[in-house]
Design a protein around this motif. Structure first.
Motif, PDB file in Angstrom:
ATOM      1  N   LEU A 195       0.998  -6.796  -8.740  1.00  0.00           N
ATOM      2  CA  LEU A 195       1.293  -6.142  -7.583  1.00  0.00           C
ATOM      3  C   LEU A 195       0.120  -5.303  -7.210  1.00  0.00           C
ATOM      4  CD1 LEU A 195       5.067  -5.790  -8.403  1.00  0.00           C
ATOM      5  CD2 LEU A 195       4.054  -7.271  -6.740  1.00  0.00           C
ATOM      6  N   LYS A 196      -0.538  -4.873  -8.237  1.00  0.00           N
ATOM      7  CA  LYS A 196      -1.677  -3.984  -7.645  1.00  0.00           C
ATOM      8  C   LYS A 196      -2.897  -4.678  -6.675  1.00  0.00           C
ATOM      9  CE  LYS A 196      -2.355  -1.466 -12.038  1.00  0.00           C
ATOM     10  NZ  LYS A 196      -3.253  -1.346 -13.071  1.00  0.00           N
ATOM     11  N   ASP A 197      -2.711  -5.866  -6.748  1.00  0.00           N
ATOM     12  CA  ASP A 197      -3.600  -6.586  -5.618  1.00  0.00           C
ATOM     13  C   ASP A 197      -3.115  -6.582  -4.260  1.00  0.00           C
ATOM     14  OD1 ASP A 197      -4.984  -7.486  -7.800  1.00  0.00           O
ATOM     15  OD2 ASP A 197      -3.990  -9.531  -7.940  1.00  0.00           O
ATOM     16  N   LEU A 198      -1.686  -5.874  -4.050  1.00  0.00           N
ATOM     17  CA  LEU A 198      -1.090  -5.809  -2.898  1.00  0.00           C
ATOM     18  C   LEU A 198      -1.367  -4.383  -2.366  1.00  0.00           C
ATOM     19  CD1 LEU A 198       1.549  -8.221  -2.883  1.00  0.00           C
ATOM     20  CD2 LEU A 198      -0.669  -8.655  -1.845  1.00  0.00           C
ATOM     21  N   GLY A 199      -1.755  -3.438  -3.028  1.00  0.00           N
ATOM     22  CA  GLY A 199      -2.020  -1.981  -3.005  1.00  0.00           C
ATOM     23  C   GLY A 199      -1.044  -1.296  -3.645  1.00  0.00           C
ATOM     24  N   VAL A 253       9.436  -5.406  -2.146  1.00  0.00           N
ATOM     25  CA  VAL A 253       8.551  -5.768  -3.297  1.00  0.00           C
ATOM     26  C   VAL A 253       8.787  -6.996  -3.889  1.00  0.00           C
ATOM     27  CG1 VAL A 253       8.164  -4.878  -5.799  1.00  0.00           C
ATOM     28  CG2 VAL A 253       8.368  -3.132  -4.101  1.00  0.00           C
ATOM     29  N   ALA A 254       9.802  -7.529  -3.805  1.00  0.00           N
ATOM     30  CA  ALA A 254      10.266  -8.980  -4.631  1.00  0.00           C
ATOM     31  C   ALA A 254       9.530  -9.903  -3.403  1.00  0.00           C
ATOM     32  CB  ALA A 254      11.549  -9.177  -4.511  1.00  0.00           C
ATOM     33  N   TYR A 255       9.476  -9.560  -2.089  1.00  0.00           N
ATOM     34  CA  TYR A 255       8.893 -10.717  -1.049  1.00  0.00           C
ATOM     35  C   TYR A 255       7.413 -10.586  -1.093  1.00  0.00           C
ATOM     36  CZ  TYR A 255       7.859 -12.291   3.698  1.00  0.00           C
ATOM     37  OH  TYR A 255       7.402 -12.928   4.572  1.00  0.00           O
ATOM     38  N   ALA A 256       7.131  -9.465  -1.490  1.00  0.00           N
ATOM     39  CA  ALA A 256       5.498  -9.320  -1.575  1.00  0.00           C
ATOM     40  C   ALA A 256       4.948  -9.993  -3.065  1.00  0.00           C
ATOM     41  CB  ALA A 256       4.929  -7.972  -1.618  1.00  0.00           C
ATOM     42  N   THR A 279       0.809  -1.143  -0.015  1.00  0.00           N
ATOM     43  CA  THR A 279       0.142   0.086  -0.034  1.00  0.00           C
ATOM     44  C   THR A 279       0.832   1.302  -0.070  1.00  0.00           C
ATOM     45  OG1 THR A 279      -1.699  -1.321   1.281  1.00  0.00           O
ATOM     46  CG2 THR A 279      -1.634   1.369   1.201  1.00  0.00           C
ATOM     47  N   GLY A 280       0.608   2.015  -1.118  1.00  0.00           N
ATOM     48  CA  GLY A 280       1.437   3.404  -1.218  1.00  0.00           C
ATOM     49  C   GLY A 280       2.541   3.220  -1.999  1.00  0.00           C
ATOM     50  N   MET A 281       2.852   2.049  -2.345  1.00  0.00           N
ATOM     51  CA  MET A 281       4.040   1.756  -3.104  1.00  0.00           C
ATOM     52  C   MET A 281       3.625   2.213  -4.737  1.00  0.00           C
ATOM     53  SD  MET A 281       6.992   0.490  -2.170  1.00  0.00           S
ATOM     54  CE  MET A 281       7.483  -0.741  -0.548  1.00  0.00           C
ATOM     55  N   ARG A 282       4.727   2.974  -5.161  1.00  0.00           N
ATOM     56  CA  ARG A 282       4.517   3.065  -6.645  1.00  0.00           C
ATOM     57  C   ARG A 282       5.490   2.601  -7.561  1.00  0.00           C
ATOM     58  NH1 ARG A 282       1.663   7.253  -8.270  1.00  0.00           N
ATOM     59  NH2 ARG A 282       3.218   7.927 -10.011  1.00  0.00           N
ATOM     60  N   ILE A 283       5.128   1.813  -8.488  1.00  0.00           N
ATOM     61  CA  ILE A 283       6.142   0.953  -9.299  1.00  0.00           C
ATOM     62  C   ILE A 283       5.910   1.116 -10.690  1.00  0.00           C
ATOM     63  CG2 ILE A 283       6.383  -1.419 -10.181  1.00  0.00           C
ATOM     64  CD1 ILE A 283       5.239  -2.333  -7.095  1.00  0.00           C
ATOM     65  N   ALA A 284       7.219   1.581 -11.298  1.00  0.00           N
ATOM     66  CA  ALA A 284       7.164   1.764 -12.630  1.00  0.00           C
ATOM     67  C   ALA A 284       7.777   0.479 -13.526  1.00  0.00           C
ATOM     68  CB  ALA A 284       8.265   2.894 -12.774  1.00  0.00           C
ATOM     69  N   VAL A 285       6.870   0.520 -14.655  1.00  0.00           N
ATOM     70  CA  VAL A 285       7.173  -0.628 -15.593  1.00  0.00           C
ATOM     71  C   VAL A 285       7.765   0.062 -16.827  1.00  0.00           C
ATOM     72  CG1 VAL A 285       6.144  -2.293 -17.151  1.00  0.00           C
ATOM     73  CG2 VAL A 285       5.277  -2.198 -14.747  1.00  0.00           C
ATOM     74  N   VAL A 286       9.236  -0.291 -17.019  1.00  0.00           N
ATOM     75  CA  VAL A 286      10.024   0.345 -18.145  1.00  0.00           C
ATOM     76  C   VAL A 286       9.797  -0.314 -19.269  1.00  0.00           C
ATOM     77  CG1 VAL A 286      12.095   1.204 -18.452  1.00  0.00           C
ATOM     78  CG2 VAL A 286      11.578   1.114 -16.185  1.00  0.00           C
ATOM     79  N   ASP A 310       9.057   4.131  -6.580  1.00  0.00           N
ATOM     80  CA  ASP A 310       9.777   3.310  -5.533  1.00  0.00           C
ATOM     81  C   ASP A 310      10.794   2.463  -6.032  1.00  0.00           C
ATOM     82  OD1 ASP A 310       8.816   4.210  -2.780  1.00  0.00           O
ATOM     83  OD2 ASP A 310       6.957   3.717  -3.807  1.00  0.00           O
ATOM     84  N   VAL A 311      10.293   1.696  -7.084  1.00  0.00           N
ATOM     85  CA  VAL A 311      11.306   0.836  -8.084  1.00  0.00           C
ATOM     86  C   VAL A 311      10.655   0.910  -9.240  1.00  0.00           C
ATOM     87  CG1 VAL A 311      11.404  -0.914  -6.013  1.00  0.00           C
ATOM     88  CG2 VAL A 311       9.722  -1.231  -7.464  1.00  0.00           C
ATOM     89  N   MET A 312      11.691   0.147 -10.455  1.00  0.00           N
ATOM     90  CA  MET A 312      11.418  -0.135 -11.554  1.00  0.00           C
ATOM     91  C   MET A 312      11.458  -1.572 -11.690  1.00  0.00           C
ATOM     92  SD  MET A 312      13.886   2.952 -13.302  1.00  0.00           S
ATOM     93  CE  MET A 312      15.540   2.191 -12.501  1.00  0.00           C
TER      94      MET A 312
END
Length: 509
Positions: free
Chosen positions: A305-309, A493-496, A276-283, A417-419
């Motif tokens: 990963l959207k399913d986890l917020g 992120v990898a753990y989630a 929740t609150g994480m922002r993830i960029a798909v390059v 937060d991550v790419m």
């Protein structure tokens, strides 16, 4: 080693080779002055060095039999027990064969180094043992670590335990194969262009190239100090975080790759299934040229990963395809300079030098050039040509462009937060046959680091986690890259994702 006085004839000869004018009378005075200076060199060899302590007893071990080595993943097996208690107590650990374990032969995948036995432990080895780890052997790697395919080890190619008809990837090939086969619990790999992440992707395990300098490289064979990384390889993300806790941290000035205030975290404590609150960029540029199935698996994994917020959005990083081109002069010209001219220990950098290793590399590279693998021959010939013909201009330009490349990734990481992108653009290829052509052997590993290598140049933490499988059951790696010294978020992120992937309802595509 005695330093012999120099003669006037040697002075004149060296001056001529350097194209420096030097006349007879001048040469006499220069000779006298040099011989005074050489007294410091004589004294230098008389001063007793402080050498790292080898803290735990061991025997040298043995070469495994064919039955003990079904994937060609071991170079040497040993039995070194560390402290009685610690974070790694009960864990079997493999060490990539580019990293020194005192008393155990180190070949670095190459006949060039065959027979060398270090008398010192690399810092990461001492840290594993201090944490209670049980080192059970040296894992095979590509020849001098100079390939990503997993087929150039001078004993035999490393086979993929998922399907032995396919390669394990490289250059930390043995580490990934041993993990996938369940023969070790943890491994310490090395990464100069993707050599942790590529085999992790192809064998379906976890591999983290940490932030540059976070894990000390002291005691491992260098390719080029600005791209050298050691890091954890494991079967799951929680073990990866645990091993990173043990490996990370400042090495008291022994490793010039480190800054003094190396920032570490309690990586296992930060792991969470909630994004929740994480922002993830798909390059998007990271998918260019990918196999269709690879692209589908990674895109599907990212969207999960959207399913986890998390917020998951597509971004453009136009410079990313050029990252590999920027990296190439570093590894060609820089590796030639470091490995051939400086014998693994570049001048101008502080830090510990292991003289037995320097002496062996210097001697063996000149006495055994016929043992170079074909990809290494290509790289050394090209590196020498470029350095002598263009005087390092392209290497210098590449180093300048690394700043631009870093800045462009950092712009994305200001908002995210991550790419995310595929670790490799294709799944593990078939094992090369013994009668393969020179062209096939030279090109088999070409371009495998298109997504991984740019982050060796910029130093961002970058992890490969298994995103799923394609037809035939071959694993596909998803690469997660984060901010400098924010390895914890990459692991989070990898753990989630791992939690989602291991749910029985998860499908790869």
């Amino acid at each position: 080693m005695a330093v012999r006085p120099i003669s006037k004839d040697i002075v004149l000869s060296k001056a001529k080779s350097l194209n420096i004018p030097c006349y007879e009378q001048e040469a006499e005075k220069i000779t006298e002055c040099i011989n005074v200076i050489l007294r410091s060199y004589e004294r230098l060899d008389e001063i007793v060095e402080v050498v790292p302590e080898v803290k735990y007893g061991r025997t040298c071990g043995h070469r495994p039999t064919t039955d003990q080595n079904p994937y060609n993943a071991w170079y040497y097996k040993c039995d070194i027990k560390g402290a009685a208690t610690g974070k790694l107590s009960g864990k079997r650990v493999g060490i990539k064969d580019n990293t020194a374990v005192a008393g155990v032969p180190m070949m670095n995948g190459s006949k060039i180094m065959e027979g060398y036995v270090p008398e010192f432990d690399a810092t990461v080895v001492t840290r594993v043992l201090d944490a209670g780890g049980h080192i059970v052997g040296k894992a095979a790697c590509d020849d001098m670590c100079f390939d990503a395919g997993g087929f150039t080890n001078s004993i035999a190619p490393v086979l993929n335990p998922v399907d032995k008809r396919h390669l394990a990837g490289g250059s930390s090939s043995g580490c990934a194969a041993l993990l996938a086969a369940g023969e070790v619990d943890l491994a310490v790999g090395g990464d100069q262009g993707g050599s942790i992440r590529i085999p992790a992707a192809w064998c379906g395990v976890v591999g983290l190239k940490p932030t540059y300098g976070l894990v000390p490289y002291t005691g491992a064979m260098a390719m080029l100090p600005c791209i050298d990384h050691l890091g954890p390889m494991t079967r799951n993300v929680s073990d990866c975080a645990l091993l990173l806790e043990v490996l990370a941290g400042y090495d008291d000035g022994r490793d010039p790759r480190q800054i003094q205030d190396v920032s570490t975290q309690d990586y296992t404590a930060i792991l969470s299934k909630d994004l929740t609150g994480m922002r993830i960029a798909v390059v998007e540029e990271g998918f260019h040229g990918a196999q269709q199935e690879v692209e589908q698996v990674v895109r599907n994994a990212a969207l999960k990963l959207k399913d986890l917020g998390a917020v998951v959005e597509s971004v453009r990083v136009p410079i990313h395809p050029d990252g590999f081109h920027i990296f190439t002069p570093l590894t060609m010209e820089g590796a030639y300079q470091t490995m051939m001219k400086d014998h693994g220990f570049p001048a101008g950098l502080r830090g510990t030098r292991f003289l037995s290793l320097l002496d062996e590399v210097a001697h063996r590279q000149t006495s055994r050039p016929f043992n170079f693998s074909e990809p290494l021959r290509l790289a050394m010939i090209l590196g020498k040509h470029l350095m002598t013909t263009y005087k390092g201009r392209f290497y210098a330009r590449a180093q300048n462009l690394v700043r631009l490349l870093t800045a462009e990734y950092n712009k994305v990481l200001e908002s995210y937060d991550v790419m995310i992108m595929p670790t490799t653009l294709k799944t593990a290829p078939n094992v090369l046959l013994q009668d393969s052509s020179v062209a096939e052997r030279l090109t088999a590993g070409s371009g495998l680091g298109r997504n991984t290598a740019p982050f060796n140049a910029t130093g961002h933490p970058s992890l490969s986690v298994n995103a799923g499988h394609v037809g035939g059951g071959l694993p596909v790696g998803m690469m997660i890259t984060g901010r400098h010294f924010d390895d914890a978020t990459v692991l989070h992120v990898a753990y989630a994702f791992e939690h989602i992937r291991d749910n029985p309802t998860f499908t790869s595509i």
